[in-house]
Design a protein around this motif. Sequence first.
Motif: not given
Length: 443
Positions: A321, A330, A377-381, A383, A394, A397
């Motif tokens: 992450c 986070l 969270c950067t919502s990068c996926n 994880c 995500l 979140i």
Amino acid sequence: MSYLDNILFAILLIVGFGFFAASVKKIIRNINLGVDVNRKDNSKARWKNMALIALGQSKMVRRPVAGILHIFVYVGFIIINIELLEIIIDGLFGTHRIFAPYLGVVYDVLIASFEILAILVIFAVTVFWIRRNFIRLKRFIHSDLKGFPKSDANYILYFETVLMILFLLMNASDLHLQSVPGGVFHKAGSFPISQFIAPIFNGMSNELVMLLFEVFWWLHIVGILIFMNYLYFSKHLHILLAFPNTYFANLNPEGQFDNLESVTKEVKLMMDPNADPFAAAPADENAAPSKFGASDVQDLNWVQLLNAYTCTECGRCTSACPANQTGKKLSPRKIMMDTRDRLQEVGKNIDANKGVFVPDNKTLLNDYITPEELWACTSCNACVEECPVNISPLSIIMDMRRYLVMEQSAAPMSLNAMMTNIENNGAPWQYSQQDRLNWKNEN
Ligand code: SF4
Ligand code: SF4
């Protein structure tokens, strides 16, 4: 075994499986507290996912050392427990190695492979213990894992080692009793590992070795029943839930978010000056939900709750992450652990109040997960990509953020300013509608 032993064994089985069934019932009840989501589509892709990821461990082996060792433990666990069936029949009917006469040489091969797997499991578990307690890999000493979760991981390693040692001791004493003059037990099985342990019984009387055999046999089966019932409290539930979890996982591309239809329609109307507001769908088709997003576990969908019970607490998500790596609060693993803890708390509340949840002035949001964690969270996926059992921290979140924004207007200042601009100007910048392309003139 005497009749009394057989009866005692039957009672033990009923109690062990009875408690386990009660735990399974509670887990299913708790998962069903979540809102509905349709995951019955595309069964072919879902079976494939389950075969590759849960059965084939395809995502585990991306980190080869842990992956291969995990396969030893996993295959050992599954295969060796096939022997459980024989133990149960022997225990109930007072027989000894009942399958041997029917399977012949196949039986010898099976017992030999169980023994080899047992020793591989002991090896793998020892390496896992060293990584966790001696090398202290960062993801295993992270602050998420303080207290019971840390002990839980070790308890399971100890448990598996003891069960495998008991299994080998049981076989070794059995082999000794098969080999003594006159043979106390009939010849059955091949013992490539325990043949090296069996000499420890040399010089003991047959009665004493028989007593030891029975002690190992009983401890082994009692240990298995305790292990099975411990699963409910442990991250090791994943050995069962990884299968439904991968089957019901989201099949959409990772970057695709589940927009609310009613909100999408409003935004489209607002952004498109040519849109015909009267061409809207019938009112009930896009009706707004009673609550936007999630503030507690009952607002999440049942697959998200299944995710929470399935999480292995491996920390691969947290180690990948970017928010966590850059020191933000986070941790996607903590998001899953908190969701499970809160779900368990809600379940206990229901149990204590005759099947009804009585508000306890607590929620997943704030009491477990803070807005600071959610907004990091950067919502990068990353994880989701990393998770060996296809869990999506995500999605939880995003649902909690949706609640913060749409129910509480509690987005960070920068986001609020952007959303106000979109609402007023049709663009994220603070220009009037006519000047909305001015941003490209700024340097
Ligand atoms: S999606 Fe969010 S929680 Fe997941 S890895 Fe990226 S930043 Fe971390
Ligand atoms: S969400 Fe997945 S990657 Fe993260 S700790 Fe749980 S099982 Fe491991």
